[in-house]
Design an enzyme around this catalytic site. Structure first.
Site, PDB file in Angstrom:
ATOM      1  N   TYR A 128       0.854  -1.188   0.000  1.00 26.50           N
ATOM      2  CA  TYR A 128       0.000   0.000   0.000  1.00 26.50           C
ATOM      3  C   TYR A 128       0.891   1.239   0.000  1.00 26.50           C
ATOM      4  CZ  TYR A 128      -3.085   3.529   2.141  1.00 26.50           C
ATOM      5  OH  TYR A 128      -3.782   4.676   2.433  1.00 26.50           O
ATOM      6  N   ASP A 447      17.809  -8.799  10.209  1.00 23.66           N
ATOM      7  CA  ASP A 447      16.528  -9.329   9.728  1.00 23.66           C
ATOM      8  C   ASP A 447      16.110 -10.474  10.647  1.00 23.66           C
ATOM      9  OD1 ASP A 447      14.282  -9.647   8.155  1.00 23.66           O
ATOM     10  OD2 ASP A 447      15.285 -10.875   6.647  1.00 23.66           O
TER      11      ASP A 447
END
Length: 529
Positions: A128, A447
């Site tokens: 988005y 990560d």
């Protein structure tokens, strides 16, 4: 069921009407400032001036009257306060006058649900991207979760700001897209990805500097798009691996950009995912998306008293239950990572895995080569030093020409797979001890998600390519923040897992409260918190 949706979070005032099967009408009016960016109060004046006409035309186009409605939905937030107040006041007035139920809707939820309605996607991960938002969103454990987002400005906002520096009025993104088509040279810009999050202010500053130095404007626009779009598509691909989902949905105003759409399509094709690109007309803010989300909420039991419909400028999608989605984890990643292909083999009689970093066709080849080589070198060095703790497999060979690491094969389960079937407090403590040991050496992982932690006879860390040697305190806090967010998103008992982790980690790290404060600062940089 017939629902009217009113949207007015930023520059667009819109009214849309939907039923269970189709969009019956959608009418919008967009505020375009004479100079600079959006002025909230001026936009609100525009909305107040246009809202009656927009609503009337929406009813006329649908061939309906207000009495035909079953529900009125409006965008409650996030957004610009003056604009939100205009649309919420209109929605309440209609609700009272015609005695219709009223629901305030989360704006990003509308983007997800109109995209699903139009595309047929069932359980997608949504990228988005709009002026104010840059988020990767997935449905997990009963609601949509924000897996990654910008930690400063939205990607669309960055493009519009640079467009103003070029003398291009709002909206400047489409002009930058056209200029980028004539760009050739890839200028070096910061590639700012931390785990699942991104940052665009540094890219904007660097692009502005190139402009002051007289660099070719088309080349700057090209580099701006290639770098920033590569960042968000990379995070999207990592999210697909992280959740095991196989559908992608692209939405938001920036999702109209053809280069971004092609990059998402390329990534999906190469990785075996299904990509659904929201129709360009409905990428922009629109009333139909608010109506669609409101209808689903209402059909699944959501009700609001009028006193509960106060606007919320910092309304996050993860605050809203979404019980109508059935999570579909249908992809197995045994032979690949988010950025690699894994094969088993032998190396001088030793059982190993060969980890190859293939080209990413969605990225500019020059940028791709730079990222792959830097990441592989970094992974090699961090794994080498981390192996001294006993919590990383041995790296036997580094082939920089074919981009292959030869790594000791570890028989075990990822943390993600392990905790799908059972909950083991002792294993949480083992993970906390191993993370504390790593951080004690001033090594950050970069990560630290459950897919990069292997549970065997002990804990092993893999894919350290985004980590740091001699890391900063904030790097350590970033590791913890990402791991905690992963636990909350992936596991029903995530908060309990975090509590057990913290109890053990704090025994091995001096002044854990200091890192907790850093984590709070990192969280405060997210949008709408």
């Amino acid at each position: 069921m017939i629902v009217l949706g009113l949207e007015g979070t930023a520059h667009t005032i819109s009214a849309g009407i939907v039923d269970e099967k189709s969009i019956l009408s959608n009418v919008s009016s967009t505020y375009v400032p004479e100079h600079g960016g959006i002025h909230p109060r001026e936009a609100a004046v525009h909305h107040a001036d246009k809202i009656y006409d927009v609503i009337k035309r929406s009813f006329d186009n649908a061939g309906l009257k207000p009495e035909d409605l079953d529900l009125i939905a409006f965008s409650m937030g996030p957004g610009l306060g003056p604009c939100l107040r205009v649309v919420s006041t209109a929605a309440r007035a209609l609700s009272i006058k015609y005695s219709k139920p009223l629901l305030g809707v989360n704006h990003p939820l509308g983007h997800v649900e109109i995209g699903r309605k139009l595309s047929g996607a069932r359980d997608p991960i949504m990228l988005y991207i709009s002026g104010g938002n840059t988020q990767v969103i997935a449905h997990l454990n009963g609601r949509y979760r924000v897996l990654g987002e910008t930690m400063d400005i939205g990607l669309g906002n960055m493009l519009d700001k640079f467009a103003r520096d070029l003398g291009i009025p709002f909206p400047g993104g489409p002009v930058i897209e056209r200029m980028a088509l004539d760009g050739k040279d890839l200028l070096e810009l910061p590639y700012s990805v931390k785990g699942m999050d991104t940052s665009f202010s540094g890219i904007y500053t660097a692009a502005k500097r190139y402009l002051s130095l007289g660099k070719n404007k088309n080349d700057i626009c090209y580099s701006l798009q290639e770098t920033s779009f590569s960042m968000v598509v990379e995070v999207l691909e990592r999210a697909m691996y992280y959740t095991n989902k196989n559908e992608i949905l692209l939405a938001g105003g920036v999702a109209r950009n053809d280069r971004l759409r092609s990059m998402v399509n390329d990534m999906a094709r190469d990785s075996g995912y299904k990509a659904y690109l929201t129709d360009k007309e409905y990428c922009m803010d629109n009333g139909a998306m608010i109506a669609q989300a409101g209808m689903l909420m209402y059909m699944h039991g959501a009700r609001q008293d009028i006193m509960e419909t106060r606007i919320n400028q910092r309304f996050r999608i993860d605050e809203v239950p979404a019980p109508w989605i059935k999570d579909e984890n249908s992809i197995s990643f045994k032979d690949k990572g988010a950025e690699s292909i894994i094969t088993n083999g032998e190396f001088y009689g030793r059982s190993v895995v060969f980890k190859k970093r293939p080209e990413k066709s969605y990225r500019d080849k020059r940028l791709d080569l730079k990222i792959r080589l830097e990441r592989m070198k970094n992974e090699f060095y961090i794994m080498y030093y981390l192996h001294k703790t006993g919590n990383a497999p041995i790296v036997y060979d580094f082939d920089r020409f074919d981009m292959v690491l030869t790594i000791e094969r570890i028989n075990g389960l990822t943390m993600n797979d392990y905790f799908k079937s059972k909950y083991d407090e002792n294993v949480i403590r083992m993970i906390a001890d191993a993370v504390a040991k790593m951080h004690g050496l001033r090594i950050s992982h970069g990560d630290l998600t459950p897919n990069n932690i292997i549970i065997s006879d002990k804990i092993y860390f893999i894919d350290t390519s985004m980590g740091h040697l001699r890391c900063s305190d904030e790097d350590i806090a970033d590791d913890l923040f990402l791991l905690y967010e992963s636990m909350k998103s992936l596991y029903v008992n995530g908060h309990e897992m975090i509590k057990h982790f913290e109890n053990e980690y704090s025994k091995n790290v001096e002044d854990y409260n200091y890192y907790k404060e850093l984590i709070k600062k990192i969280e405060s940089r997210r949008r709408y918190v």
